[in-house]
Write an enzyme that holds these catalytic residues in place. Structure first.
Site, PDB file in Angstrom:
ATOM      1  N   CYS A   8       0.815  -1.227   0.000  1.00 21.76           N
ATOM      2  CA  CYS A   8       0.000   0.000   0.000  1.00 21.76           C
ATOM      3  C   CYS A   8       0.845   1.273   0.000  1.00 21.76           C
ATOM      4  O   CYS A   8       0.310   2.371  -0.187  1.00 21.76           O
ATOM      5  CB  CYS A   8      -0.956   0.001   1.184  1.00 21.76           C
ATOM      6  N   HIS A  58      -3.046   7.160   2.123  1.00 20.72           N
ATOM      7  CA  HIS A  58      -3.547   5.865   1.658  1.00 20.72           C
ATOM      8  C   HIS A  58      -4.958   5.680   2.203  1.00 20.72           C
ATOM      9  O   HIS A  58      -5.211   5.917   3.379  1.00 20.72           O
ATOM     10  CB  HIS A  58      -2.614   4.758   2.163  1.00 20.72           C
ATOM     11  N   ASN A  73     -10.232  -0.038   0.090  1.00 25.09           N
ATOM     12  CA  ASN A  73      -8.760   0.016   0.090  1.00 25.09           C
ATOM     13  C   ASN A  73      -8.257  -0.648  -1.194  1.00 25.09           C
ATOM     14  O   ASN A  73      -8.383  -1.862  -1.349  1.00 25.09           O
ATOM     15  CB  ASN A  73      -8.257  -0.717   1.342  1.00 25.09           C
TER      16      ASN A  73
HETATM   17  O1  UT7 Z   1      -3.809  -1.283   3.540  1.00 25.83           O
HETATM   18  C1  UT7 Z   1      -2.885  -1.428   4.567  1.00 25.83           C
HETATM   19  C2  UT7 Z   1      -3.301  -0.709   5.736  1.00 25.83           C
HETATM   20  N1  UT7 Z   1      -4.387  -1.423   6.410  1.00 25.83           N
HETATM   21  C3  UT7 Z   1      -5.024  -0.805   7.348  1.00 25.83           C
HETATM   22  O2  UT7 Z   1      -4.779   0.344   7.587  1.00 25.83           O
HETATM   23  C4  UT7 Z   1      -6.043  -1.573   8.155  1.00 25.83           C
HETATM   24  C5  UT7 Z   1      -5.868  -1.202   9.593  1.00 25.83           C
HETATM   25  N2  UT7 Z   1      -6.868  -1.791  10.494  1.00 25.83           N
HETATM   26  C6  UT7 Z   1      -8.160  -1.437  10.452  1.00 25.83           C
HETATM   27  O3  UT7 Z   1      -8.570  -0.646   9.636  1.00 25.83           O
HETATM   28  C7  UT7 Z   1      -9.061  -1.992  11.523  1.00 25.83           C
HETATM   29  O4  UT7 Z   1      -8.288  -2.653  12.501  1.00 25.83           O
HETATM   30  C8  UT7 Z   1     -10.137  -2.964  10.968  1.00 25.83           C
HETATM   31  C9  UT7 Z   1     -11.135  -2.195  10.130  1.00 25.83           C
HETATM   32  C10 UT7 Z   1      -9.469  -4.043  10.122  1.00 25.83           C
HETATM   33  C11 UT7 Z   1     -10.897  -3.622  12.115  1.00 25.83           C
HETATM   34  O5  UT7 Z   1     -11.474  -2.618  12.962  1.00 25.83           O
HETATM   35  P1  UT7 Z   1     -11.304  -2.731  14.535  1.00 25.83           P
HETATM   36  O6  UT7 Z   1     -12.038  -1.592  15.108  1.00 25.83           O
HETATM   37  O7  UT7 Z   1      -9.832  -2.848  14.843  1.00 25.83           O
HETATM   38  O8  UT7 Z   1     -12.100  -4.042  14.848  1.00 25.83           O
HETATM   39  P2  UT7 Z   1     -11.589  -5.346  15.620  1.00 25.83           P
HETATM   40  O9  UT7 Z   1     -10.607  -6.082  14.783  1.00 25.83           O
HETATM   41  O10 UT7 Z   1     -11.207  -4.957  17.005  1.00 25.83           O
HETATM   42  O11 UT7 Z   1     -12.922  -6.199  15.682  1.00 25.83           O
HETATM   43  C12 UT7 Z   1     -14.016  -5.794  16.513  1.00 25.83           C
HETATM   44  C13 UT7 Z   1     -15.111  -6.832  16.428  1.00 25.83           C
HETATM   45  C14 UT7 Z   1     -14.592  -8.256  16.636  1.00 25.83           C
HETATM   46  O12 UT7 Z   1     -15.597  -8.953  17.371  1.00 25.83           O
HETATM   47  P3  UT7 Z   1     -15.452  -9.159  18.950  1.00 25.83           P
HETATM   48  O13 UT7 Z   1     -14.152  -9.895  19.145  1.00 25.83           O
HETATM   49  O14 UT7 Z   1     -15.431  -7.772  19.534  1.00 25.83           O
HETATM   50  O15 UT7 Z   1     -16.657  -9.954  19.288  1.00 25.83           O
HETATM   51  C15 UT7 Z   1     -14.544  -8.809  15.237  1.00 25.83           C
HETATM   52  O16 UT7 Z   1     -14.716 -10.215  15.213  1.00 25.83           O
HETATM   53  O17 UT7 Z   1     -15.697  -6.810  15.125  1.00 25.83           O
HETATM   54  C16 UT7 Z   1     -15.723  -8.137  14.593  1.00 25.83           C
HETATM   55  N3  UT7 Z   1     -15.608  -8.051  13.136  1.00 25.83           N
HETATM   56  C17 UT7 Z   1     -16.669  -7.877  12.315  1.00 25.83           C
HETATM   57  N4  UT7 Z   1     -17.986  -7.789  12.565  1.00 25.83           N
HETATM   58  C18 UT7 Z   1     -18.814  -7.609  11.503  1.00 25.83           C
HETATM   59  C19 UT7 Z   1     -14.491  -8.074  12.386  1.00 25.83           C
HETATM   60  N5  UT7 Z   1     -14.808  -7.933  11.081  1.00 25.83           N
HETATM   61  C20 UT7 Z   1     -16.151  -7.812  11.012  1.00 25.83           C
HETATM   62  C21 UT7 Z   1     -17.060  -7.634   9.963  1.00 25.83           C
HETATM   63  N6  UT7 Z   1     -18.374  -7.535  10.260  1.00 25.83           N
HETATM   64  N7  UT7 Z   1     -16.665  -7.520   8.665  1.00 25.83           N
END
Ligand code: UT7
Length: 325
Positions: free
Chosen positions: A119, A252, A282
């Site tokens: 990226c 990005h 993305n």
């Molecule tokens: O391109 C390279 C750069 N990449 C990035 O910049 C990505 C960086 N990371 C992010 O943007 C975020 O970490 C994400 C968008 C990937 C995830 O957001 P988050 O606020 O960090 O969520 P999380 O991983 O803490 O997940 C929170 C909850 C989890 O459930 P529990 O454990 O709280 O019950 C996940 O299982 O959300 C759940 N979850 C979803 N729920 C519905 C994860 N993905 C999904 C989904 N739909 N698609």
């Protein structure tokens, strides 16, 4: 007389198939994978992404993006003497998508190569092309970010498959006696290979490992916020400018929360932040030139504006380019 490089024209291309969060959630739900428009919008700012049809390659998407950039620059493909394509989803193992693109543009002979920095690929590619122009090795370069990330998504993993899309963006970068690109700052830290990777390879006629995207989203999130501020500050310092000089921040496009957090750390009002992640998702190396072209064609960015471009992603890689448009 000093020799610089400047952006002469921008272009982009999105494959026609637009998939909304609701459509994707319904498709995943049909296979027992739960997600929702609300979760995706709240956590990322993404509302839709574009997916290429089967068989459409990175060079196929790059071609119309390049044609639009050439037209905007008033430059013929015959005048291009360097092609750099930033991509992590090349058409083939080899040759490069850049060489394939060169042929599709109807030209031959100039150097053409792919650059792999995930990226951060577009800011890396812009910096390499800028250096080659400053050194006299090139006069008019096509610098491209193009991806078909849909090909490497695991549609059984809701934590990643809702985040990415396909597309291409390009600029014509040409030699100039006025800047242009003012400064850049590139980094990589291979200690973090595992937090964002596609851990597969081709060997002995087989695919070894798992050729699908894996990401520890929270680890990437935490690293991204810190390094993006640092790279922007280092780039401003190299150029002898301050954050008050930035007219537009084009980070990005991965997650609106990361983008807004970066703008806040740089003390930039949010109206100076270019946002296309809502409509593109993305698109990895394509996200910055796609956002740049949308903002130029949308009339937000005007000639003379100072732009801060920032990439971050797998590697771990990150970097920034400051330029006068
Ligand atoms: O391109 C390279 C750069 N990449 C990035 O910049 C990505 C960086 N990371 C992010 O943007 C975020 O970490 C994400 C968008 C990937 C995830 O957001 P988050 O606020 O960090 O969520 P999380 O991983 O803490 O997940 C929170 C909850 C989890 O459930 P529990 O454990 O709280 O019950 C996940 O299982 O959300 C759940 N979850 C979803 N729920 C519905 C994860 N993905 C999904 C989904 N739909 N698609």
């Amino acid at each position: 007389m000093n020799r610089y490089s400047r952006i002469a024209g921008t272009g982009s291309y999105l494959p026609p198939r637009r998939v909304t969060n609701a459509e994707l959630a319904a498709e995943l739900g049909g296979r027992g994978i739960e997600t929702s428009d609300q979760w995706i919008v709240e956590r990322t700012g993404i509302r839709a992404r574009h997916f290429a049809e089967p068989g459409v390659t990175t060079s196929d998407l790059a071609l119309p993006a390049c044609r639009h950039a050439l037209e905007a620059a008033g430059v013929s493909s015959a005048d291009i003497d360097l092609i750099v394509v930033a991509t992590s989803t090349p058409d083939m193992v080899f040759p490069s998508s850049a060489a394939i693109l060169q042929h599709k543009l109807g030209i031959a002979g100039c150097p053409a190569f792919d650059l792999q920095a995930v990226c951060s690929g577009f800011v890396y590619a812009l910096t390499v092309a800028d250096s080659m122009i400053k050194s006299g090795a090139a006069n008019k370069a096509l610098v491209v970010g193009s991806e078909v990330f849909s090909r490497i998504l695991d549609f059984n993993d809701r934590t990643t498959c809702v985040l990415f899309g396909d597309g291409a963006g390009a600029v014509v970068l040409e030699a100039s006696d006025q800047p242009g690109i003012l400064a850049s700052d590139l980094h990589a830290d291979g200690r973090h290979v595992g937090i964002l990777c596609v851990p597969g390879t081709v060997s002995g006629g087989k695919v070894l490992g798992e050729p699908l995207l894996k990401m520890d989203g929270q680890a990437v999130f935490k690293l991204a916020i810190g390094v993006l501020e640092d790279a922007a500050r280092k780039t401003l310092a190299k150029a002898g400018r301050t954050d008050a000089d930035i007219d537009w921040l084009i980070p990005h496009q991965a997650n609106l929360r990361i983008m807004q957090g970066t703008a806040k750390k740089l003390k930039l009002p949010l109206h100076k932040l270019i946002v296309t992640v809502d409509e593109h998702g993305n698109t990895s190396a394509a996200s910055i030139p796609l956002a740049l072209d949308a903002a130029v064609r949308g009339g937000q960015i005007e000639r003379g504006d100072t732009l801060m471009l920032e990439g971050v992603g797998g590697g771990f890689t990150w970097g920034a380019v400051l330029l006068d448009y």
